[in-house]
Design a protein around this motif. Sequence first.
Motif, PDB file in Angstrom:
ATOM      1  N   GLU A 197       0.820  -1.207   0.000  1.00 30.19           N
ATOM      2  CA  GLU A 197       0.000   0.000   0.000  1.00 30.19           C
ATOM      3  C   GLU A 197       0.861   1.267   0.000  1.00 30.19           C
ATOM      4  O   GLU A 197       0.566   2.223  -0.732  1.00 30.19           O
ATOM      5  N   SER A 198       1.918   1.283   0.813  1.00 24.83           N
ATOM      6  CA  SER A 198       2.750   2.484   0.864  1.00 24.83           C
ATOM      7  C   SER A 198       3.548   2.662  -0.424  1.00 24.83           C
ATOM      8  O   SER A 198       3.777   3.790  -0.879  1.00 24.83           O
ATOM      9  N   THR A 253       1.552   4.382  -3.355  1.00 24.24           N
ATOM     10  CA  THR A 253       1.372   5.835  -3.346  1.00 24.24           C
ATOM     11  C   THR A 253       2.474   6.546  -4.127  1.00 24.24           C
ATOM     12  O   THR A 253       2.314   7.710  -4.515  1.00 24.24           O
ATOM     13  N   GLN A 267      -0.113  -0.766  -8.688  1.00 26.06           N
ATOM     14  CA  GLN A 267       0.414  -0.591  -7.341  1.00 26.06           C
ATOM     15  C   GLN A 267       1.913  -0.882  -7.233  1.00 26.06           C
ATOM     16  O   GLN A 267       2.588  -0.333  -6.362  1.00 26.06           O
TER      17      GLN A 267
END
Length: 318
Positions: free
Chosen positions: A19-20, A23, A54
């Motif tokens: 997830e990080s 970004t 992602q």
Amino acid sequence: MDDRPRTPPLSPYATFTRESWATLRADTPLTLDQADLERLGSLNDPIDMSEVEQIYLPISRLLAFYVTARQQLFRATQRFLGHSEHRVPFVIAVAGSVAVGKSTTARVLRALLARWPATPKVDLVTTDGFLLPNAALAREGLMARKGFPESYDVQGLLRFISDIKAGKRGVRAPVYSHLVYDVVRGEHVTIDQPDIVILEGLNVLQTGDRPRNGRVQPFVSDFIDFGIYLDADEPLLHRWYVERFMRLRETAFRDPQSYFRKFAQVSKQEALETAETLWSDINLPNLRENIRPTRARADLILRKGRSHRIEEVRLRKI
């Protein structure tokens, strides 16, 4: 009980969750569609659009910075030395165990990088073509060591990558066929001054032995600008290898020209036992002795989880 905070172990890498890391894509555009993914994917290595968005788009953005910086440094050095500028490609290595998904990663990266706004020329070369022919391996008693460092034409691979980094034109690489399980005699691919070369293989990040006579010998990893290592736990790699072997038994192994055609004709149990033996006797020792030790040389480590999804990213600190 000691409640003091523990000091995290020293590491040259910054670690990101999926997830990080996602970004960091920022405004990098998505230039692939579902049809592209179906063409680029490998057997038993699923990839979907979320993986591209992602994981691979942030990598593409990162590599754009690295390539630009390296080109600027190269031009500055050439001016300092008073040399005329010539085209030298940025070389990306993709390493890791069998069945971890190196081919898919290399192909997806190639497609993304080739669609940058500047439309660079991107070539993909696998080191399988530099395996010694089966006849030579049999003569040297190395057929059971295929994929180990000693089964490659190391000098040929070194000459190839050295010529590439020297900016030479029309550099040729031999072609390997997984169907016949051998180098294809008389066939080659020609690499003609691309902007980026992706070099994919088991041992592309490996270093040479320590010199005994005081002379340092170069190795392929010395010519790599950015190294990527695909990582996963041993039980997962074991499972993926066996599953891939059994799927190939129902598909490619049925081709009359396939080296492994006999495994499509034996019972499922016999084929399964063969896959287990190939893993335990060849692929696992090679992983432990030669492949995994190169992980620490990578600039980027992509760690996969149970479903083949990349769950963690480690980026070497500068």
